[in-house]
Scaffold this active site. Structure first.
Site: not given
Lengths: 208, 263
Positions: A86, A187, A189
């Site tokens: 990002c 993202h 994660e």
């Protein structure tokens, strides 16, 4: 110079001082990595790989980078593996519409605001792979991943873009690659199973 | 294509998920970490923890709960309840929250939204608005924002307040209809649409979900980017998986639930 064994890549997770690093650290560990969170560029460039996380504002992150752009750029251009997420992806470019300061300049180009009515783009969006053979982003084709961004990367050379997504008709770089550096606008994660798989593939590339 | 989201809300008190029963008393319904993971596996797109701890100790426990959750949850986590300052936001983000929602704190001092957005980015800052229709509101009849868990009315007209929150830095609006909360007759579509059309950031509809049809209407008629659910899931009336499958049947392009494991 590597401090980890070849099976367990030791990655430096750079801390700009804002936001959630916890999930990303755990995601990298789940993907088979060892993680050191650091604010020190010597350490960040002296392990097996650098991860630039995607939390914070461009201005704050650019400040943490100030004075170190050239050495980070040289290390990455020279093949030191990196993953920018990002905002971390946007830092790989040279300039941004978002705030003061610049990025690393590894990828010539600029960071621009999304051309959409509703900004930030917040939520799950589909990925279309442009380079199916890319070892990190290629197998994301057709997956939904989580975005939380108002800005996107526009590299001068569209050939570095390995995958795209589209929001309200604006198609932008979901992933890019230069040397052994990858950037992803979403993202991983926070993207559940497909995201964790991407982190695992990045670590696999670092180890190979 | 950006997919309409289903967000699951868990009320957390002193490190446990609780549920109100008959307007009084709270029942312990489980461990937040385990419940959050279960909802991720079912296909929830995001999780919200709303901290309803009153005590200082409870807030310390919250940070620990967020930390434990962030270690195992790989979808976004928003945390709200009692956030007053950018430092409060910082503590939650560092513990592992991806976004922080602010309600009473923003009424007391709206600049908290701006400071949060400057430090952490506006995508981390969620303005939570609890709105109820008020005939004798300060600026005439309309929806007015309430603080303190919806108990205390303010003079802030909800649509104007939403606009101000966005101008000040909020990147998302969590909009709860107090009138519909817990009633299960559907979201307040008029309220949701009024706010969604007035602001440039995503709006989450909350309060009133009782069925998959209500979710569909929240997206289509309310123009919500996301819908928030609590009671109907916690009571076992339906599952995220079942709701997503019904929505997909009506061509609402939700993210498909992951394949079921072990069946």
């Amino acid at each position: 110079m590597s401090t980890g064994s070849s099976d367990t890549p030791h990655v430096a997770l750079f801390d700009y001082g804002a936001g959630n690093l916890h999930s990303l650290a755990k995601g990298l560990e789940a993907g088979g990595g060892r993680v050191t969170i650091t604010t020190d560029w010597d350490e960040a460039l002296g392990l097996d790989a650098l991860v630039l996380p995607g939390v914070g504002s461009f201005g704050a992150a650019s400040q943490a980078l100030a004075g170190h752009e050239a050495r980070v750029r040289e290390a990455l251009a020279g093949g030191y593996p990196a993953l920018g997420i990002c905002l971390g992806m946007q830092l790989l470019l040279s300039e941004s519409e978002e705030g003061e300061g610049g990025g690393v300049g590894l990828v010539p180009g600029r960071v621009r605001r999304l051309r959409a009515r509703t900004v930030p783009q917040m939520g799950w969006n589909d990925v279309v792979a442009r380079d199916m053979g890319d070892p990190v982003s290629g197998s994301l084709d057709g997956e939904s991943v989580y975005y939380a961004n108002s800005f996107v990367c526009e590299p001068d050379d569209p050939g570095v873009v390995t995958a795209t997504s589209t929001v309200e008709g604006d198609t932008f770089a979901a992933a890019l690659r230069t040397a052994r550096s990858w950037g992803v606008q979403f993202h991983p994660e926070k993207s559940s199973t497909p995201g964790l798989a991407l982190l695992r593939r990045f670590l696999h590339e670092v180890a190979s | 294509m950006l997919r309409p989201r289903i967000i699951v809300c868990l009320d957390v008190q002193d490190g446990r998920v609780v549920k109100g029963t008959n307007f009084r008393g709270l029942r312990d319904v489980g461990d937040p970490v385990e419940l959050a993971r279960r909802y991720e596996a079912e296909g929830a797109d995001e999780i919200v923890f709303l901290d309803i701890s009153a005590s200082h100790e409870g807030r310390g426990t919250l940070l620990e709960t967020v930390r434990r959750t962030a270690e195992v949850l790989f979808i976004p986590l928003t945390v709200g309840g009692g956030v007053r300052t950018a430092d409060d936001m910082h503590a939650l983000l560092r513990a592992g929250a991806d976004k922080v929602s602010v309600n009473s704190g923003a009424v007391r001092d709206p600049s908290v939204l701006t400071r949060g957005a400057e430090r952490f980015g506006s995508q981390c800052v969620v303005a939570s608005i609890d709105a109820a229709w008020t005939e004798d509101g300060a600026a005439g009849p309309g929806w007015y924002h309430h603080t303190h868990g919806g108990r205390r009315p303010t003079e802030l007209e909800a649509v104007a307040w939403a606009r101000e929150c966005v101008e000040r830095g909020a990147g998302e609006i969590l909009l709860t209809s107090i009138d519909r909360d817990g009633v299960r007759t559907g979201y307040d579509l008029e309220l949701t649409r009024a706010v969604a059309e007035a602001v440039s950031v995503p709006v989450i509809a909350s309060g009133g979900a009782g069925s998959a049809e209500h979710l569909r209407d929240g997206f289509r008629e309310g123009k919500a980017a996301a819908v928030l659910l609590a009671g109907i899931l916690h009571d076992g009336l339906t599952t995220v998986r079942a709701l997503k499958s019904a929505l997909a049947g009506w061509d609402v392009p939700v993210r498909p639930a992951p394949a079921e494991v072990g069946t």
